[in-house]
Design an enzyme around this catalytic site. Structure first.
Site, PDB file in Angstrom:
ATOM      1  CB  CYS A 105      -9.006 -41.818 -15.127  1.00  0.00           C
ATOM      2  SG  CYS A 105     -10.119 -40.519 -15.744  1.00  0.00           S
ATOM      3  CB  ALA A 106      -8.352 -47.713 -16.243  1.00  0.00           C
ATOM      4  N   PRO A 108      -2.857 -47.374 -13.208  1.00  0.00           N
ATOM      5  CG  PRO A 108      -1.422 -48.261 -11.569  1.00  0.00           C
ATOM      6  CD  PRO A 108      -2.338 -47.098 -11.833  1.00  0.00           C
ATOM      7  N   GLY A 110      -5.425 -50.926 -10.997  1.00  0.00           N
ATOM      8  CA  GLY A 110      -5.906 -51.494  -9.743  1.00  0.00           C
ATOM      9  C   GLY A 110      -7.415 -51.573  -9.661  1.00  0.00           C
ATOM     10  CD  GLU A 129      -4.172 -43.093 -18.215  1.00  0.00           C
ATOM     11  OE1 GLU A 129      -3.800 -41.932 -18.460  1.00  0.00           O
ATOM     12  OE2 GLU A 129      -4.848 -43.412 -17.206  1.00  0.00           O
ATOM     13  NE  ARG A 134      -1.249 -42.469 -15.805  1.00  0.00           N
ATOM     14  CZ  ARG A 134      -1.300 -42.933 -14.562  1.00  0.00           C
ATOM     15  NH1 ARG A 134      -0.173 -43.123 -13.891  1.00  0.00           N
ATOM     16  NH2 ARG A 134      -2.451 -43.180 -13.976  1.00  0.00           N
ATOM     17  CG  ASP A 173      -9.243 -43.195  -9.246  1.00  0.00           C
ATOM     18  OD1 ASP A 173      -9.619 -42.527  -8.267  1.00  0.00           O
ATOM     19  OD2 ASP A 173      -8.124 -43.720  -9.322  1.00  0.00           O
ATOM     20  CB  CYS A 226      -5.841 -40.493  -4.366  1.00  0.00           C
ATOM     21  SG  CYS A 226      -4.832 -39.784  -5.682  1.00  0.00           S
TER      22      CYS A 226
END
Length: 473
Positions: A105-106, A108, A110, A129, A134, A173, A226
């Site tokens: 799930c890369a 943008p 980072g 993605e 995106r 992620d 996050c």
């Protein structure tokens, strides 16, 4: 900021006496940080305070207008919040030899660019993605980072199950309720709800089930979010342990960094909390798939792909050859295999040619290796990926060093005026030694070949520009 009452209630239960300090931190300014690209730049003086868990990360005293820094567009650095840079610490501890790495799930980009910078040389990074807009932003950022050992795909997690036991490392992620972004993104607050947390947790379990098959025995899964709640964090680690047999692994940390442990017994994980660490909210855990390290599954996939290719080649004349002038644009062309696909010239690292064919067979590829040029009639137009690649031989590419106004005009895709003594044909436009892209110099004018979709759309140049003390390698 005004937080949702259910969020306050839930998080107060989790944090207890620490909640008031946590809430106060959410009302403070977010730290500003960036991570240098070691394949392109190195500091000539102290940039600022180092991010302690990152080899290339730095805090800045304030947020400049990164959009108007040509070095940013050249991939000299990536603007990334500091907590997320912990990935590099994980990689440094556990990965000592080249691997095949998936960032599922890369966007943008980072964590993908951090992986490219942190993994042992020769590792292949596949960045995926599923959401189209995106995915194209991801591809742009990966191209600008410049590594030829990168592939960008646009697929559902379930599509990777076809690649049984192919990847050595998978980073997930996963999409989450975004509580850790409340300080930076007011929309995340407006969109949050307890029902949304439950939906995210269901989706995360499905993603993990879908992609688990693609991880080889003994391989590593890096799980991160996050967000703060336990449903999407500790409970997901327990799911991986109890349902899929994963073993959690510890990461070496320094107590002075303020990284908090997991909030549930039996779970090894790392929590970055804004009242304890200088960064945004992050949860990360490292888990190992059961079984001894075994590459037989991947080898079967690669052998099968090679067999199908050999069978398909019988009786065919083969693909057109890539002209030598384009091979010779690279500093070490012998490290690459060259191919033509849909009138596009590609260079793929030689050791991953079979992998490229395998992935192209099963996935939707947006970018792979180095795109050298595209055919237009009898001419070839150099691709921006070649200009931005760390494999480009700068000594064989005529270039013009632009000042700041000219570089920004180029990045806005405006017409620029070149000195009359420059050779005609395709030239690199560079800024402080960092290539930005191509123009075609016609003598009396120059055609700006910067991609339309990448252009800076604002004609205004603010005063708070970043003067980054780095040089091009």
């Amino acid at each position: 900021m005004e937080l949702p009452a259910p969020f306050i209630e839930r998080t107060r239960r989790l944090l207890g006496a620490d909640y008031d300090s946590f809430a106060a931190a959410l009302d403070s300014e977010s730290p500003v940080s960036l991570r240098l690209n070691p394949g392109k730049s190195h500091p000539t003086e102290v940039l600022g305070e180092a991010v302690p868990w990152s080899a290339q990360g730095y805090y800045l005293p304030e947020r400049p207008a990164f959009t108007f820094d040509p070095c940013f567009h050249a991939g000299a650095y990536y603007v990334q919040e500091a907590s997320s840079m912990f990935l590099g610490r994980v990689i440094a501890q556990y990965i000592k030899a080249p691997v095949r790495y998936l960032d599922l799930c890369a966007a943008p980009g980072g964590k993908s660019t951090d992986a490219i910078a942190s993994l042992p040389a020769g590792s292949l990074v596949v960045s995926n993605e599923v959401i189209p807009n995106r995915a194209y932003i991801l591809a742009e950022n990966i191209v600008k980072w410049g590594s030829p050992y990168s592939i960008v795909t646009r697929n559902e997690a379930a599509d990777f199950a076809r690649l049984e036991s192919y990847f050595d490392v998978i980073a997930t992620d996963v999409p989450c309720s975004g509580e850790g972004m409340f300080r930076k993104d007011s929309a995340a607050i407006a969109e949050w709800s307890p029902a949304g947390v439950a939906r995210c947790a269901d989706r995360q379990r499905q993603i993990l089930d879908d992609v688990w098959q693609a991880l080889r025995p003994g391989g590593l899964l890096i799980y991160s979010t996050c967000t703060y709640n336990t449903e999407e964090n500790e409970e997901m680690v327990l799911y991986l342990m109890n349902r899929l047999g994963a073993t959690p692994l510890a990461v070496d940390t320094d107590p002075t960094w303020g990284i908090a442990p997991a909030l549930m017994p039996g779970v090894t994980a790392y929590r970055f909390m804004p009242h304890l660490t200088r960064g945004e909210g992050l949860f990360l855990a490292v888990l190992q798939k059961p079984g001894d390290a075994d590459e037989s599954g991947r080898n079967r996939l690669l052998d099968d792909t090679q067999g199908k290719r050999n069978k398909a080649k019988k009786g065919k004349t083969g693909t057109p050859a890539v002209p030598d002038e384009w091979r010779d644009r690279l500093a070490a062309p012998d490290r690459f295999d060259f191919t033509v696909h849909n009138d596009t010239l590609l260079a793929i690292p030689r050791e991953y040619q079979a992998d490229y064919r395998l992935l192209a067979q099963h996935l939707t590829l947006l970018h792979a290796g180095i795109t050298l040029a595209t055919a237009k009639g009898r001419d070839y137009i150099p691709h921006p990926a070649l200009a931005l690649s760390t494999a480009l031989d700068l000594d064989r590419a005529p270039r013009f060093e632009a000042d700041l106004p000219t570089a920004l005009a180029y990045l806005r895709r405006e017409s620029i005026v070149l000195p009359g003594n420059l050779p005609r044909g395709y030239l690199l436009i560079a800024y402080h030694g960092f290539p930005l892209g191509w123009v075609k110099n016609l003598g009396n004018r120059a055609n700006n070949l910067y991609p339309q979709e990448w252009r800076i759309r604002s004609g205004y140049t603010p005063d708070n520009l970043l003067a980054l003390p780095v040089e091009h390698i």
